[in-house]
Structures are given as C-alpha cells and as structure tokens.
Design a protein around this motif. Sequence first.
Motif, short mmCIF file in Angstrom:
data_model
loop_
_atom_site.label_atom_id
_atom_site.label_comp_id
_atom_site.label_asym_id
_atom_site.label_seq_id
_atom_site.Cartn_x
_atom_site.Cartn_y
_atom_site.Cartn_z
N ALA A 233 1.88 6.43 -7.10
CA ALA A 233 0.76 7.12 -7.36
C ALA A 233 1.17 8.69 -7.10
O ALA A 233 0.95 9.42 -7.96
N ALA A 234 1.82 8.92 -6.03
CA ALA A 234 2.22 10.38 -5.84
C ALA A 234 3.30 10.74 -6.79
O ALA A 234 3.36 11.95 -7.17
N ARG B 225 0.77 -1.19 -0.09
CA ARG B 225 0.01 0.12 0.10
C ARG B 225 0.89 1.31 0.13
O ARG B 225 0.52 2.26 -0.66
N LYS B 226 2.04 1.31 0.75
CA LYS B 226 2.85 2.54 0.71
C LYS B 226 3.51 2.32 -0.40
O LYS B 226 3.78 3.49 -1.01
N GLN C 119 0.26 0.05 -9.15
CA GLN C 119 0.22 -1.26 -8.18
C GLN C 119 1.17 -2.19 -9.20
O GLN C 119 1.74 -3.18 -8.33
N THR D 250 2.48 1.46 -3.33
CA THR D 250 1.56 2.17 -4.22
C THR D 250 1.03 3.54 -4.21
O THR D 250 1.10 4.18 -5.03
N ARG D 251 0.99 3.89 -2.94
CA ARG D 251 0.99 5.30 -2.69
C ARG D 251 1.90 6.15 -3.08
O ARG D 251 1.87 7.21 -3.80
#
Length: 153
Positions: free
Chosen positions: A12-13, A5-6, A20, A8-9
Amino acid sequence: MADRRKLTRLLAALGADEPQVWAESEADENIPQVARYRLLRGLAQDIRAWNEASVGALGENPGAEGTAIGRALELGVTPQDLSKIARLIARETTFNVLYRLADPDSDDLQPDLRKELPGWVLVETATARSTHPTRTFSPWPRSTTTKRRTPVP
C-alpha cells in the motif's frame, strides 16, 4: 509464514492497487511480490519521467539526439508529442529488457550454444542495502511463453 499485514502495508505504501491481493500471492505462493512491485514501480516512474522538460534537456545536447530534437521542433512537432514518443520508446525498451530478464533464452542463438552460455536471475535481498539474496524472481510469471503486456504500476 510471511506477515500478511506487513506485506499489505508495504505494498500500500508503494501505491499498489489491491495490495492485499499482492500480499496474499507473496504469502501463499512464495512469490516475492513486494520486490517485483518495487522494481516495476521504479521502472514505471522512469518511463513517466520522460516529460517535456526532459526531452527539452536532450534537445540541448550537442550530439545527434539534440540535433534531431531541434529539427523535429523546427518542423512543428510539439514538445508534448516528443515526450509521448520518448515515453513510448522507454516503455517498449523497458518491456523488452524485462522480457529478456525473465527468459534468457529469448534470443536467436542456437540451442547447443545456449547450453554453454551463462544465464541470469533477479534476486530479492533482505533489504535494499543488503547483498544477501533471499529468493529469485521473474519480472512476471514464468508461465509467460510469448511476449505479452503485463500491467506496470
């Protein structure tokens, strides 16, 4: 195991397409994709920065570059075309630097001499301000045996 999750975040940022997929690759294959993406993203921004204003600023340079740009403009080459040429040269140079970073032996040196010379690697650090290396990485996969284009963010 890496926090998907981190990862991916963060990707994305940074603006990654399909963050993903990059995150899964980092988590599953232990490839520092966030570091790789950050490097490629920054280089892509540098290439795109060669716009009409930056080329025009070079034209004000009293050296040979400024003179050449001034002559090109006098001959009718548009600032837009000059910026396209500048981006092309920047892209090709960046690609060749990345290729050289990925393969220190991609030169014309004799194999016996290469064995005696130092090489290099890119290293990921824990944070941007850290000097503690965590993993080495290549700008693109080591399986690249010939110069080929790799998508840049």
